[in-house]
Design a protein around this motif. Sequence first.
Motif, PDB file in Angstrom:
ATOM      1  N   ASP A 168       7.935  -1.046   6.611  1.00 48.55           N
ATOM      2  CA  ASP A 168       8.947  -1.132   6.402  1.00 48.55           C
ATOM      3  C   ASP A 168       8.491   0.047   7.631  1.00 48.55           C
ATOM      4  OD1 ASP A 168       9.686   2.210   4.299  1.00 48.55           O
ATOM      5  OD2 ASP A 168       8.495   2.534   6.594  1.00 48.55           O
ATOM      6  N   HIS A 169       9.365   0.343   7.970  1.00 49.54           N
ATOM      7  CA  HIS A 169       9.063   1.164  10.024  1.00 49.54           C
ATOM      8  C   HIS A 169       8.464   2.377  10.099  1.00 49.54           C
ATOM      9  CE1 HIS A 169      12.289  -1.335  11.649  1.00 49.54           C
ATOM     10  NE2 HIS A 169      11.803  -2.655  10.882  1.00 49.54           N
ATOM     11  N   HIS A 170       8.025   3.073   8.827  1.00 46.72           N
ATOM     12  CA  HIS A 170       6.932   3.935   9.055  1.00 46.72           C
ATOM     13  C   HIS A 170       5.998   3.324   8.477  1.00 46.72           C
ATOM     14  CE1 HIS A 170       9.943   7.045   9.475  1.00 46.72           C
ATOM     15  NE2 HIS A 170      10.911   6.184   8.545  1.00 46.72           N
ATOM     16  N   VAL A 171       5.652   1.866   8.214  1.00 52.74           N
ATOM     17  CA  VAL A 171       4.323   1.636   8.009  1.00 52.74           C
ATOM     18  C   VAL A 171       4.025   1.343   9.212  1.00 52.74           C
ATOM     19  CG1 VAL A 171       2.665   0.021   5.996  1.00 52.74           C
ATOM     20  CG2 VAL A 171       4.249   1.697   5.672  1.00 52.74           C
ATOM     21  N   LEU A 172       4.027  -0.353   8.887  1.00 51.58           N
ATOM     22  CA  LEU A 172       4.180  -1.537  10.182  1.00 51.58           C
ATOM     23  C   LEU A 172       2.405  -1.437  10.065  1.00 51.58           C
ATOM     24  CD1 LEU A 172       6.917  -0.806  12.922  1.00 51.58           C
ATOM     25  CD2 LEU A 172       6.674  -3.081  10.663  1.00 51.58           C
ATOM     26  N   LEU A 173       1.823  -2.467   9.171  1.00 57.91           N
ATOM     27  CA  LEU A 173       0.538  -2.760   9.519  1.00 57.91           C
ATOM     28  C   LEU A 173       0.259  -3.830   8.046  1.00 57.91           C
ATOM     29  CD1 LEU A 173      -0.695   1.667   7.533  1.00 57.91           C
ATOM     30  CD2 LEU A 173      -1.206  -0.129  10.619  1.00 57.91           C
ATOM     31  N   PRO A 174      -1.008  -4.244   8.481  1.00 61.25           N
ATOM     32  CA  PRO A 174      -1.274  -5.490   7.325  1.00 61.25           C
ATOM     33  C   PRO A 174      -1.326  -4.874   6.211  1.00 61.25           C
ATOM     34  CG  PRO A 174      -3.114  -4.699   8.995  1.00 61.25           C
ATOM     35  CD  PRO A 174      -1.994  -3.963  10.278  1.00 61.25           C
ATOM     36  N   VAL A 175      -0.586  -6.112   5.581  1.00 60.65           N
ATOM     37  CA  VAL A 175      -1.746  -5.235   3.665  1.00 60.65           C
ATOM     38  C   VAL A 175      -2.489  -6.721   3.073  1.00 60.65           C
ATOM     39  CG1 VAL A 175      -0.367  -4.569   1.694  1.00 60.65           C
ATOM     40  CG2 VAL A 175       0.995  -4.537   3.675  1.00 60.65           C
ATOM     41  N   MET A 176      -3.093  -6.289   2.499  1.00 57.67           N
ATOM     42  CA  MET A 176      -4.268  -6.857   1.611  1.00 57.67           C
ATOM     43  C   MET A 176      -3.822  -6.683   0.571  1.00 57.67           C
ATOM     44  SD  MET A 176      -7.530  -6.749   4.152  1.00 57.67           S
ATOM     45  CE  MET A 176      -8.854  -7.030   2.511  1.00 57.67           C
ATOM     46  N   VAL A 177      -3.480  -7.952  -0.495  1.00 58.78           N
ATOM     47  CA  VAL A 177      -3.529  -8.100  -1.624  1.00 58.78           C
ATOM     48  C   VAL A 177      -4.443  -8.338  -2.324  1.00 58.78           C
ATOM     49  CG1 VAL A 177      -1.823  -8.762  -3.536  1.00 58.78           C
ATOM     50  CG2 VAL A 177      -0.608  -8.082  -1.487  1.00 58.78           C
ATOM     51  N   GLY A 178      -5.700  -8.111  -2.668  1.00 57.70           N
ATOM     52  CA  GLY A 178      -6.704  -8.795  -3.765  1.00 57.70           C
ATOM     53  C   GLY A 178      -6.506  -8.958  -4.586  1.00 57.70           C
ATOM     54  N   LEU A 179      -6.662 -10.780  -5.362  1.00 53.80           N
ATOM     55  CA  LEU A 179      -6.890 -11.153  -5.994  1.00 53.80           C
ATOM     56  C   LEU A 179      -8.484 -11.760  -6.280  1.00 53.80           C
ATOM     57  CD1 LEU A 179      -4.590 -13.754  -6.635  1.00 53.80           C
ATOM     58  CD2 LEU A 179      -4.518 -12.935  -4.523  1.00 53.80           C
ATOM     59  N   ASP A 180      -8.936 -10.929  -7.409  1.00 53.05           N
ATOM     60  CA  ASP A 180     -10.657 -11.412  -7.992  1.00 53.05           C
ATOM     61  C   ASP A 180     -10.687 -13.047  -8.196  1.00 53.05           C
ATOM     62  OD1 ASP A 180     -11.217  -8.415  -7.665  1.00 53.05           O
ATOM     63  OD2 ASP A 180     -11.364  -8.629 -10.048  1.00 53.05           O
ATOM     64  N   GLY A 181     -11.645 -13.599  -7.236  1.00 52.31           N
ATOM     65  CA  GLY A 181     -11.966 -14.898  -6.989  1.00 52.31           C
ATOM     66  C   GLY A 181     -12.154 -15.409  -8.245  1.00 52.31           C
ATOM     67  N   PHE A 182     -10.976 -16.172  -9.115  1.00 57.75           N
ATOM     68  CA  PHE A 182     -11.814 -17.308  -9.940  1.00 57.75           C
ATOM     69  C   PHE A 182     -10.906 -16.539 -11.585  1.00 57.75           C
ATOM     70  CE2 PHE A 182     -14.338 -18.732  -7.018  1.00 57.75           C
ATOM     71  CZ  PHE A 182     -13.948 -21.100  -7.488  1.00 57.75           C
ATOM     72  N   ILE A 184      -9.088 -14.337 -11.079  1.00 56.51           N
ATOM     73  CA  ILE A 184      -7.434 -14.153 -10.819  1.00 56.51           C
ATOM     74  C   ILE A 184      -7.256 -15.544 -10.533  1.00 56.51           C
ATOM     75  CG2 ILE A 184      -5.876 -13.074 -10.356  1.00 56.51           C
ATOM     76  CD1 ILE A 184      -7.379 -10.565 -10.530  1.00 56.51           C
ATOM     77  N   THR A 185      -7.874 -15.614  -9.731  1.00 55.02           N
ATOM     78  CA  THR A 185      -6.898 -17.208  -8.712  1.00 55.02           C
ATOM     79  C   THR A 185      -6.767 -18.094  -9.438  1.00 55.02           C
ATOM     80  OG1 THR A 185      -9.074 -17.511  -7.556  1.00 55.02           O
ATOM     81  CG2 THR A 185      -7.895 -15.457  -6.182  1.00 55.02           C
ATOM     82  N   HIS A 186      -7.700 -18.383 -10.473  1.00 54.24           N
ATOM     83  CA  HIS A 186      -7.806 -19.626 -10.926  1.00 54.24           C
ATOM     84  C   HIS A 186      -8.080 -19.351 -13.147  1.00 54.24           C
ATOM     85  CE1 HIS A 186      -9.162 -20.887  -7.675  1.00 54.24           C
ATOM     86  NE2 HIS A 186      -9.639 -21.985  -7.451  1.00 54.24           N
ATOM     87  N   SER A 187      -7.119 -18.162 -13.774  1.00 51.69           N
ATOM     88  CA  SER A 187      -7.464 -17.971 -14.427  1.00 51.69           C
ATOM     89  C   SER A 187      -5.348 -18.661 -14.948  1.00 51.69           C
ATOM     90  CB  SER A 187      -7.592 -17.147 -15.329  1.00 51.69           C
ATOM     91  OG  SER A 187      -9.514 -16.710 -14.463  1.00 51.69           O
ATOM     92  N   ALA A 188      -5.561 -19.017 -15.915  1.00 52.54           N
ATOM     93  CA  ALA A 188      -4.071 -19.036 -16.110  1.00 52.54           C
ATOM     94  C   ALA A 188      -3.442 -17.859 -17.046  1.00 52.54           C
ATOM     95  CB  ALA A 188      -3.736 -20.472 -16.709  1.00 52.54           C
ATOM     96  N   GLU A 189      -2.812 -17.180 -16.906  1.00 48.64           N
ATOM     97  CA  GLU A 189      -1.694 -15.932 -17.621  1.00 48.64           C
ATOM     98  C   GLU A 189      -0.171 -16.031 -17.479  1.00 48.64           C
ATOM     99  OE1 GLU A 189      -4.966 -12.292 -17.075  1.00 48.64           O
ATOM    100  OE2 GLU A 189      -4.006 -13.047 -15.363  1.00 48.64           O
TER     101      GLU A 189
END
Lengths: 403, 356
Positions: A168-182, A184-189
């Motif tokens: 978004d041109h009013h934002v233009l910032l890095p955005v971190m998307v946090g997903l908990d290690g294991f 979320i990253t490794h659990s199938a849902e």
Amino acid sequence: MKRVPFHGPGLDLSALTVMTGAQGVAHAIRQIDPDVFPVYPITPQTPIIQAVSQFVADGLCHTHVLDIESEHSAMSAAVGAALAGARTMTATASQGLALMVEVIYLAASMRAPIVVAVGNRTLSGPINIHGDHSDAMLARDSGAVQLFAENAEEAYHFTIIATRLAEDHHVLLPVMVGLDGFTITHSAEPVELLPDTQVEAFVGPYAYPSPLLAGEAGTYGPFAMPDSYFELKRQEIRAVEGVLDIFDHVSEEFSYLTGRRYSAVQAYRLDDAEAALVMMGSHAGTAKEVVDAMRLRGFRVGLLQIRLYRPFPRAEVRQWLARVSKVAVMDKASSPGTLPPLFLDVAASVAHSQELVSVIYGLGGRDVPAVGLQTVFEGLYSDRLRQGVPHYLVGREMEQEED
Amino acid sequence: MANIKDMALRAQAEPRFGPGHSLCRGCGIPSIVRTVLSSIPGRVAVMNATSCLEVATTRYPFTAWQVPWIHVAFENAAAVASGVEVAYHALAKKGVLSEPITLVVFAGDGGTYDIGLQALSGALERGHRFIYVCYDNEAYMNTGIQRSSATPFGASTTTSPGGRVAIGKPEPRKNITEIVAAHRIPYVAQAALSHWQDLSEKVQKAYHADGPAFLNVLSACPPGWGHEPRDAVSVVQLAVESGYWPLLEVIEGHWRLTYRPSEPVPVVKWLSLQGRFRHLFQNEQEEAIEKIQAIINEEWRRMVIRDRNDAPWFTTEEAHRWDAVSGLPDSWEPRLGEPMWESFRTSPDASVSKNG
Ligand SMILES: Cc1ncc(C[n+]2csc(CCOP(=O)(O)OP(=O)(O)O)c2C)c(N)n1
Ligand code: SF4
Ligand SMILES: [Mg+2]
């Protein structure tokens, strides 16, 4: 009230696939099809970059996966690529994020809209590959926007939302998307993937204003003395604050695709609650189960879940907690020598900060059983928990350092 | 062959750098930057590491740069360039960019030999196409003349001061040119501020290199080296004439000297012009001076052997491909957007065996 964990009514079961959070993020990246993806492997981020590499190898997206020699360089290349005029994403965790942090500050200051998937993992030492939020806290003051997902599907959705938000041109910032290690990253849902065309239309083409390679001249990343640094920093701060509103708009538009309307904070059974937890990340899911179970036993308990951690939704937090007298802020990170980060953010937002209780949980991937969260609620009810010092939830027990 | 008139005309027709910088009087950096940029036809974009150059040319809201220029941090200029290069390819593929662009990195010795070495090595190994110019003033000047691994043996800096019992920096300098050449990139060269024509020709070859090219250019720093600003060029010239700083190039793995002093000047002459070596004379450190001369002799001897061993290659047709490129024709091949350099990368062995 019964909680439906992953979907609303009218769900098309045929569209549901079972995948891990890492795979969800990888699918989002495939659908967004960024131009450049500079990455360096670290557990638990590896399944994201492996899956994206495979998608590229199979011709399913056109991304240039730049296998670079460190996370510091990955973020540096990302800044170069994003400002040059190419849509750029990356992914990391833990020590990798630590190595990136110097450059994340620069990415924010140079207004580089880079989406960073973070498989939240604790920081060494001792070295440990499991989940907590201490890595994200390193980038807390960097100017990067931070989202925390609760499950695989949110990780998938947030990656798509983050792209629109960052660009978004009013934002233009890095955005971190946090997903908990294991967890979320490794659990199938179950995750319901959107059609590729819908995601493509939602994120639209990358259109950085005045990219480096387009113009005849332009000075990107100059040197600022005390007579200008402050003004430039304030521009950046203003942009970060502006994300509160823009997140809401993007989220509303996203809800037309999915029926799921994400707000910066989610109040769960909080309207009439006497006691509440404030949490972010995967264990907010566990907390919802505990709230349901305790409500069945007659306790008026609730949860305030933080999805957007930076900028911190101070007004909404104040509003929701105003009527709740017993509140425990649950941090999956510590700040040795003072109270932990989420606690401090909440305390700075509410009027009754003196009554808040601080609980540190799950450090280094320590298991967080439902009974543990129940112990916290019980502690709140018993008025046994002291203010002004952190408590430690270890398994099902609440501990506190001896005076 | 480029002459100074051509280059001045080019610089006038299309100014790329300056005026309006605050580099010191007698600083070697601006001449190096101008010589490099006016030796490259077509569009240019510059990546700059934190350094004197960056700080003295971009004080917000002013800039001395009339080309696209980006600075991110100290240790990552090569990584930023990698990202820009990959972005260029992506945009060219989509048809967003059609005009070729030459990417030039400017970094100091600190940003190259030391803190930026990892990013540089990674970028060279990956084969990104850019011209990396290290302007070497042999210390961290921007932060106040601290020693770097480019600082020569015996030089006094603020963190390796000469004193009653110390001879200045006790270690010899790192040979970054050899380290870079070990990456088997198509073009590596060592040049000096005093020999601008040699530098310009090397930039033109670097421009043609079908992959990464690296130039290590000896600069001058009056406050850091302790000489008069007006002596900058002659100090650097003596570095070359004494054999301390051989002008050389490594083409597709083959080494050669591009200049041979007719008669090597004893290094004392170079040392005695500079305050950073003054303690060696005051404290009767003949041994240290002898050691400096010995290091130079040894390095020169090794270089002459290399030059001799590789001389036959420079008579081959492969080598002549590179001769053809001197001068500043406007018809040079497009830069980025072509496939990466392949031939040398896949068969570097020929050159290795010849080097012994
Ligand atoms: C990570 C980091 N460490 C240290 C510095 C401080 N610093 C800025 S420029 C510089 C020295 C630069 O030396 P060099 O690359 O040789 O360039 P010169 O100043 O000599 O032009 C240093 C140490 C920094 N900016 N970033
Ligand atoms: S300190 Fe040295 S390198 Fe820096 S601007 Fe001055 S002369 Fe140039
Ligand atoms: Mg230097």
